[in-house]
Scaffold this active site. Structure first.
Site, PDB file in Angstrom:
ATOM      1  N   GLU A  83      28.470  37.722  11.953  1.00  0.00           N
ATOM      2  CA  GLU A  83      30.068  37.879  11.783  1.00  0.00           C
ATOM      3  C   GLU A  83      30.578  38.572  13.317  1.00  0.00           C
ATOM      4  O   GLU A  83      29.988  39.262  13.736  1.00  0.00           O
ATOM      5  CB  GLU A  83      30.540  38.514  10.563  1.00  0.00           C
ATOM      6  CG  GLU A  83      30.268  37.866   9.260  1.00  0.00           C
ATOM      7  CD  GLU A  83      31.014  38.738   8.224  1.00  0.00           C
ATOM      8  OE1 GLU A  83      31.011  38.299   6.959  1.00  0.00           O
ATOM      9  OE2 GLU A  83      31.455  39.665   8.489  1.00  0.00           O
ATOM     10  N   ARG A 134      31.278  44.813 -10.922  1.00  0.00           N
ATOM     11  CA  ARG A 134      31.268  45.859 -11.801  1.00  0.00           C
ATOM     12  C   ARG A 134      32.651  46.664 -11.620  1.00  0.00           C
ATOM     13  O   ARG A 134      33.495  46.245 -10.862  1.00  0.00           O
ATOM     14  CB  ARG A 134      30.273  46.879 -11.263  1.00  0.00           C
ATOM     15  CG  ARG A 134      30.832  47.444  -9.924  1.00  0.00           C
ATOM     16  CD  ARG A 134      29.595  48.491  -9.355  1.00  0.00           C
ATOM     17  NE  ARG A 134      30.258  49.002  -8.168  1.00  0.00           N
ATOM     18  CZ  ARG A 134      30.203  48.657  -6.896  1.00  0.00           C
ATOM     19  NH1 ARG A 134      29.581  47.513  -6.688  1.00  0.00           N
ATOM     20  NH2 ARG A 134      30.751  49.328  -6.149  1.00  0.00           N
TER      21      ARG A 134
HETATM   22  C1  MV4 Z   1      32.263  44.546   8.803  1.00  0.00           C
HETATM   23  C2  MV4 Z   1      33.279  45.495   9.526  1.00  0.00           C
HETATM   24  C3  MV4 Z   1      33.360  44.943  10.765  1.00  0.00           C
HETATM   25  N1  MV4 Z   1      33.461  43.307  11.053  1.00  0.00           N
HETATM   26  N2  MV4 Z   1      32.249  43.279   9.206  1.00  0.00           N
HETATM   27  C4  MV4 Z   1      30.942  47.849   5.771  1.00  0.00           C
HETATM   28  C5  MV4 Z   1      29.736  47.465   4.571  1.00  0.00           C
HETATM   29  C6  MV4 Z   1      30.168  46.397   4.009  1.00  0.00           C
HETATM   30  N3  MV4 Z   1      31.365  46.413   2.889  1.00  0.00           N
HETATM   31  C7  MV4 Z   1      30.724  45.450   5.175  1.00  0.00           C
HETATM   32  N4  MV4 Z   1      31.163  46.636   5.995  1.00  0.00           N
HETATM   33  C8  MV4 Z   1      31.852  46.201   7.112  1.00  0.00           C
HETATM   34  N5  MV4 Z   1      31.682  44.733   7.618  1.00  0.00           N
HETATM   35  C9  MV4 Z   1      32.894  42.470  10.240  1.00  0.00           C
HETATM   36  N6  MV4 Z   1      32.787  41.414  10.374  1.00  0.00           N
HETATM   37  C10 MV4 Z   1      32.927  46.689   9.418  1.00  0.00           C
HETATM   38  C11 MV4 Z   1      32.543  47.166   8.127  1.00  0.00           C
HETATM   39  C12 MV4 Z   1      32.478  48.692   8.089  1.00  0.00           C
HETATM   40  C13 MV4 Z   1      33.165  49.135   6.705  1.00  0.00           C
HETATM   41  C14 MV4 Z   1      33.771  48.142   6.254  1.00  0.00           C
HETATM   42  C15 MV4 Z   1      34.922  48.757   5.117  1.00  0.00           C
HETATM   43  C16 MV4 Z   1      34.804  50.345   4.841  1.00  0.00           C
HETATM   44  C17 MV4 Z   1      34.130  51.047   5.755  1.00  0.00           C
HETATM   45  C18 MV4 Z   1      33.200  50.607   6.749  1.00  0.00           C
HETATM   46  C19 MV4 Z   1      32.536  51.420   7.467  1.00  0.00           C
HETATM   47  C20 MV4 Z   1      31.817  50.799   8.442  1.00  0.00           C
HETATM   48  C21 MV4 Z   1      31.491  49.395   8.692  1.00  0.00           C
END
Ligand code: MV4
Length: 449
Positions: free
Chosen positions: A200, A292
């Protein structure tokens, strides 16, 4: 409605489920491991049974032991809580095969949302906004490079079996792609037994906004507004709030509708959460769906006056959602949850189990404490370090913050170190008070915390 249910969990969520069941006239059987013999859930439940030694694999993750306990105590249903077997489709199937109602969605829905790439492709197909990226899993580096060039760097390589931040690799330029691709596949293969990855575009500085939904077996599906869970450390949520300071009523309606599209597509029943990334320009994108009840459900309960656990029990027993006449729900006031972990913030949040030699809980208007602690209880080292959730509600976010400061000051847990002081520092930060929070908040403010 069920006469008796088995609670296949421990700690504060086991207490929470016992309380909701009792108010509905449902008897509870709580399972416990040998080190959890003296826990509050065991004391509050109608019946309890030791199902094995401390290690989770031999107790809270043991499907035969839990099913056996449910059958021998004549339970009609099993509530898995969160963690452990809560999102384990095989366990949900084992319950059905033993004439036990699994209090949650169908095994099919669990499997579908458990594969993060299949979930993403499903959302794309039904028109839920998704981050630009690959069409399905990546098989070669060349394919990864093509998609990365198409969406533009930086990109994120994610594991289909991942979630919660496991098996992710950020790639800022083409020269790093092959190494990151190989490392992500190896890590995913080792961690999940499934090395499938997808790609992504990296959304920089997103907020983590999640929409709570409930869907019953009569076809009613409602959303209960959003939670802002951006304050995380190493993918562990520390503080959550509802509503999000970043959402307008219009954006809330659009994200709520997107969440309900997903719910209808998978014929979801029960409580669920759709996680989105909210970009700084107001765009939002599907991230994951959790099948959940979540740790942070209380902030939603406080702003909607819905008891989510009771609704789960009603839905699983075949009853309709009980508050349909109030839908659509608008947030009433503002709630913040502080996760109180038995960890030492001064020592890199290292776990700090031990005996609680004294306990003073805060109270007064707009203060709720969900905990299994009591004076004299010994926090074991074997499980997750969450020992209490302090939830405050105010008519405004400013009042909720003031109340949070007051309640955190009253909270006294003697004998173990906790994250209380960390939360007190967060509430003093101008960026937090201004609502200027995104997922890098802890890193950005590390020096002040
Ligand atoms: C992302 C992102 C930025 N861009 N996807 C973190 C775990 C999972 N929920 C997916 N996550 C992320 N996906 C894209 N395309 C940044 C994160 C992310 C994050 C997301 C929500 C809360 C905390 C986070 C910490 C690091 C990375």
């Amino acid at each position: 409605m069920f006469k008796r249910i088995l609670v296949a969990n421990r700690g504060e969520i086991a207490v929470r489920i016992v309380r909701a069941a009792r108010e509905l006239g449902i008897e509870t059987v709580v399972v416990y491991s040998e080190v959890d013999r003296d826990t509050l859930a065991v004391k509050l439940a109608d019946k309890s049974v030791c199902i094995g030694p401390a290690p989770s694999a031999q107790s809270y993750l043991s499907v035969p032991a839990i099913i056996g306990a449910a059958n021998s105590f004549g339970a009609q249903a099993v509530h898995p809580g969160y963690g452990f077997l809560a999102e384990n489709a095989a366990f949900a199937r084992a319950c059905a095969e033993n004439n036990l109602v699994f209090i949650g969605p169908s095994p099919e829905a669990i499997d579908l949302m458990g594969d993060k790439n299949v979930a993403r492709e499903t959302m794309k197909r039904i028109g839920v906004p998704t981050v630009p990226g690959s069409d399905g899993p990546l098989t070669t580096v060349a394919e990864a490079a093509r998609f990365a060039d198409e969406v533009g760097y930086p990109v994120l390589i994610k594991a289909s079996a991942g979630g919660g931040g496991k098996g992710m690799r950020e790639v800022y330029e083409a020269s790093q792609l092959e190494g990151a691709f190989t490392a992500a596949k190896n890590e995913a293969g080792a961690a999940f037994g499934n090395d499938e990855v997808y790609l992504e575009k990296l959304i920089s500085r997103p907020r983590h906004i999640e929409i709570q939904i409930l869907a019953d077996m009569q076809g009613n599906a409602v959303h209960l507004c959003e939670r802002d869970c951006s304050i995380q450390r190493r993918h562990q949520k520390l503080l959550e709030e509802a509503p999000s300071p970043a959402l307008t009523p219009e954006l809330r309606a659009r994200m709520g509708e997107a969440a309900l599209l997903a719910v209808r597509e998978v014929a979801y029943t029960g409580a669920g959460t759709i996680e989105f990334l909210l970009d700084t320009d107001g765009s939002f994108y599907f991230m994951e769906m959790n099948t959940r009840v979540q740790v942070e459900h209380p902030v939603t309960e406080q702003i909607t006056a819905v008891d989510i656990i009771k609704e789960q029990l009603r839905i699983a027993a075949g009853e309709p959602i009980s508050f349909l006449e109030r839908v659509p729900l608008a947030p009433q006031g503002h709630a913040i949850e502080f996760r109180i972990n038995a960890e030492d913030p001064a020592n890199n949040f290292w776990p700090n189990p031990g005996t609680v030699t004294g306990l003073t809980l805060p109270g007064g208007p707009g203060v709720r404490v969900d905990t299994h602690l009591y004076a004299g209880y010994t926090v074991p080292p074997n499980y997750d370090s969450l020992v209490a959730k302090l939830i405050v509600w105010g008519s405004t976010r400013a009042e909720a913050i003031a109340r949070g400061k007051r309640a955190l000051g009253e909270l006294g847990i003697a004998g173990i170190k906790t994250t209380t002081s960390f939360h007190q520092k967060v509430l003093e930060l101008a960026d937090f008070v201004a609502g200027d929070v995104c997922t890098d908040f802890i890193e950005v403010h590390a020096g002040e915390l």
